[in-house]
Design a protein around this motif. Structure first.
Motif, short mmCIF file in Angstrom:
data_model
loop_
_atom_site.label_atom_id
_atom_site.label_comp_id
_atom_site.label_asym_id
_atom_site.label_seq_id
_atom_site.Cartn_x
_atom_site.Cartn_y
_atom_site.Cartn_z
N ILE A 146 0.76 -1.25 0.08
CA ILE A 146 -0.14 0.04 0.00
C ILE A 146 0.86 1.24 -0.05
O ILE A 146 0.59 2.36 -0.74
CB ILE A 146 -1.15 -0.06 1.24
N THR A 147 1.81 1.18 1.15
CA THR A 147 2.76 2.45 0.91
C THR A 147 3.56 2.60 -0.33
O THR A 147 3.87 3.77 -0.64
CB THR A 147 3.67 2.27 2.22
N TYR A 148 3.81 1.50 -0.97
CA TYR A 148 4.34 1.57 -2.34
C TYR A 148 3.78 2.43 -3.18
O TYR A 148 4.41 3.04 -4.10
CB TYR A 148 4.75 0.12 -2.89
N LEU A 149 2.46 2.51 -3.12
CA LEU A 149 1.69 3.42 -4.15
C LEU A 149 1.86 4.78 -4.25
O LEU A 149 1.62 5.37 -5.09
CB LEU A 149 0.16 2.89 -3.86
N ALA A 150 2.50 5.26 -3.21
CA ALA A 150 2.84 6.63 -2.93
C ALA A 150 3.82 7.09 -4.06
O ALA A 150 3.50 8.17 -4.69
CB ALA A 150 3.36 7.02 -1.50
N MET A 151 4.64 6.32 -4.48
CA MET A 151 5.39 6.69 -5.45
C MET A 151 5.11 6.71 -6.84
O MET A 151 4.91 7.74 -7.52
CB MET A 151 6.76 5.69 -5.51
N PRO A 152 4.40 5.65 -7.34
CA PRO A 152 3.57 5.50 -8.61
C PRO A 152 2.55 6.82 -8.65
O PRO A 152 2.14 7.44 -9.73
CB PRO A 152 3.04 4.10 -9.08
N CYS A 153 1.54 6.92 -7.63
CA CYS A 153 0.81 7.89 -7.67
C CYS A 153 1.31 9.40 -7.87
O CYS A 153 0.88 10.13 -8.56
CB CYS A 153 -0.08 7.78 -6.57
N GLY A 154 2.24 9.52 -7.09
CA GLY A 154 2.77 10.91 -7.19
C GLY A 154 3.67 11.19 -8.26
O GLY A 154 3.19 12.20 -8.93
N PHE A 155 4.34 10.67 -9.18
CA PHE A 155 5.06 10.78 -10.39
C PHE A 155 3.87 10.77 -11.41
O PHE A 155 3.97 11.14 -12.45
CB PHE A 155 6.31 9.85 -10.69
N ALA A 156 2.66 9.95 -11.30
CA ALA A 156 1.90 9.85 -12.24
C ALA A 156 1.12 11.19 -12.27
O ALA A 156 0.56 11.53 -13.30
CB ALA A 156 0.84 8.75 -12.02
N VAL A 157 0.80 11.89 -11.09
CA VAL A 157 0.33 13.16 -11.02
C VAL A 157 0.93 14.21 -11.87
O VAL A 157 0.57 14.91 -12.68
CB VAL A 157 0.28 13.62 -9.43
N THR A 158 2.11 14.12 -11.76
CA THR A 158 3.17 15.18 -12.49
C THR A 158 3.27 14.65 -14.14
O THR A 158 3.11 15.59 -14.68
CB THR A 158 4.78 14.91 -11.76
N ALA A 159 3.39 13.42 -14.20
CA ALA A 159 3.33 12.99 -15.70
C ALA A 159 1.96 13.51 -16.42
O ALA A 159 2.33 14.08 -17.43
CB ALA A 159 3.36 11.52 -15.78
N LEU A 160 0.93 13.35 -15.49
CA LEU A 160 -0.35 13.68 -16.27
C LEU A 160 -0.40 15.38 -16.57
O LEU A 160 -0.91 15.89 -17.27
CB LEU A 160 -1.37 13.43 -15.43
#
Length: 227
Positions: free
Chosen positions: A145-159
């Motif tokens: 669950i905590t691992y999701l912080a990384m893909p979520c964070g950079f996905a926001v910036t990528a978008l």
């Protein structure tokens, strides 16, 4: 060896391009759906800029981790020629992960859903939830669950950079840059492979995206006042 690595990882990009071609000819028939992959000087500048941001994010995370006394052990640098390591890291980061994944999520899906707010949320959340299945060193359910912080964070910036630049290459720079920075700097910076790295990375990446968005909107307002 280098040629084999490029061919192996490049296959992922080719297969994704073929998949998107089929989707556009079938599911998206009659609608204007673009992958936004035009490669020009501006797109390349976005890629390079996002790779440099990725390096800066890892340096900032390292400072935070060391300040809290949570630095991990150095696993050592693999004993291989530097050029093979460079080819492997860049091809894996971009050809295997950054390019094909961003073509799907910030290229095809975002465009296919009309580049609306719903499309943006779907692009970020779908990409994030999918990483529940990834194996990035997680040892238990909490770490998954905590691992999701990384893909979520950079996905926001990528978008965000995809929207601002109008180019999927900007998002590719974020995604590929993150992997390049992680592969090249994690051992040297003694970043532990765990929640103490994933969470601050995700938060910093999200903050970077929001800062870029705020700066872009400020420029738009100033431009509007000028005219």
């Amino acid at each position: 060896m280098a040629a084999f690595v490029l061919l192996l990882y490049g296959t992922a990009t080719i297969l994704v391009l073929m998949l998107c071609y089929v989707l556009r000819r079938t599911l998206d028939r009659g609608r204007r759906v673009s992958l936004n992959l035009r490669l020009d000087r501006r797109a390349l500048l976005w890629v390079v800029g996002m790779v440099l941001v990725a390096v800066a994010v890892n340096l900032a995370v390292a400072g935070f981790v060391h300040a809290l006394g949570l630095a991990g052990g150095n696993e050592g640098i693999p004993d291989r020629p530097w050029w093979i390591m460079a080819v492997t890291i860049f091809s894996q980061s971009f050809l295997l992960q950054g390019i094909p994944e961003e073509i799907i999520w910030r290229g095809w899906l975002f465009s296919s859903l009309g580049e609306t707010r719903f499309a943006a949320v779907s692009s970020v959340l779908g990409f994030t939830v999918l990483h529940l299945l990834s194996q990035g060193g997680q040892q238990n359910l909490l770490e998954h669950i905590t691992y999701l912080a990384m893909p979520c964070g950079f996905a926001v910036t990528a978008l965000i950079v995809r929207t601002i630049s109008g180019s999927t290459w900007a998002a590719i720079g974020v995604h590929g840059g993150l992997h390049v920075a992680n592969d090249m700097l994690s051992d040297w910076l003694h970043l532990p492979n765990g929640s103490t790295t994933w969470i601050p990375q995700g938060l910093l990446w999200a903050a970077v995206g929001l800062l870029i968005l705020a700066f872009h909107r400020r420029r738009q307002r100033l431009s509007g006042q000028t005219y």
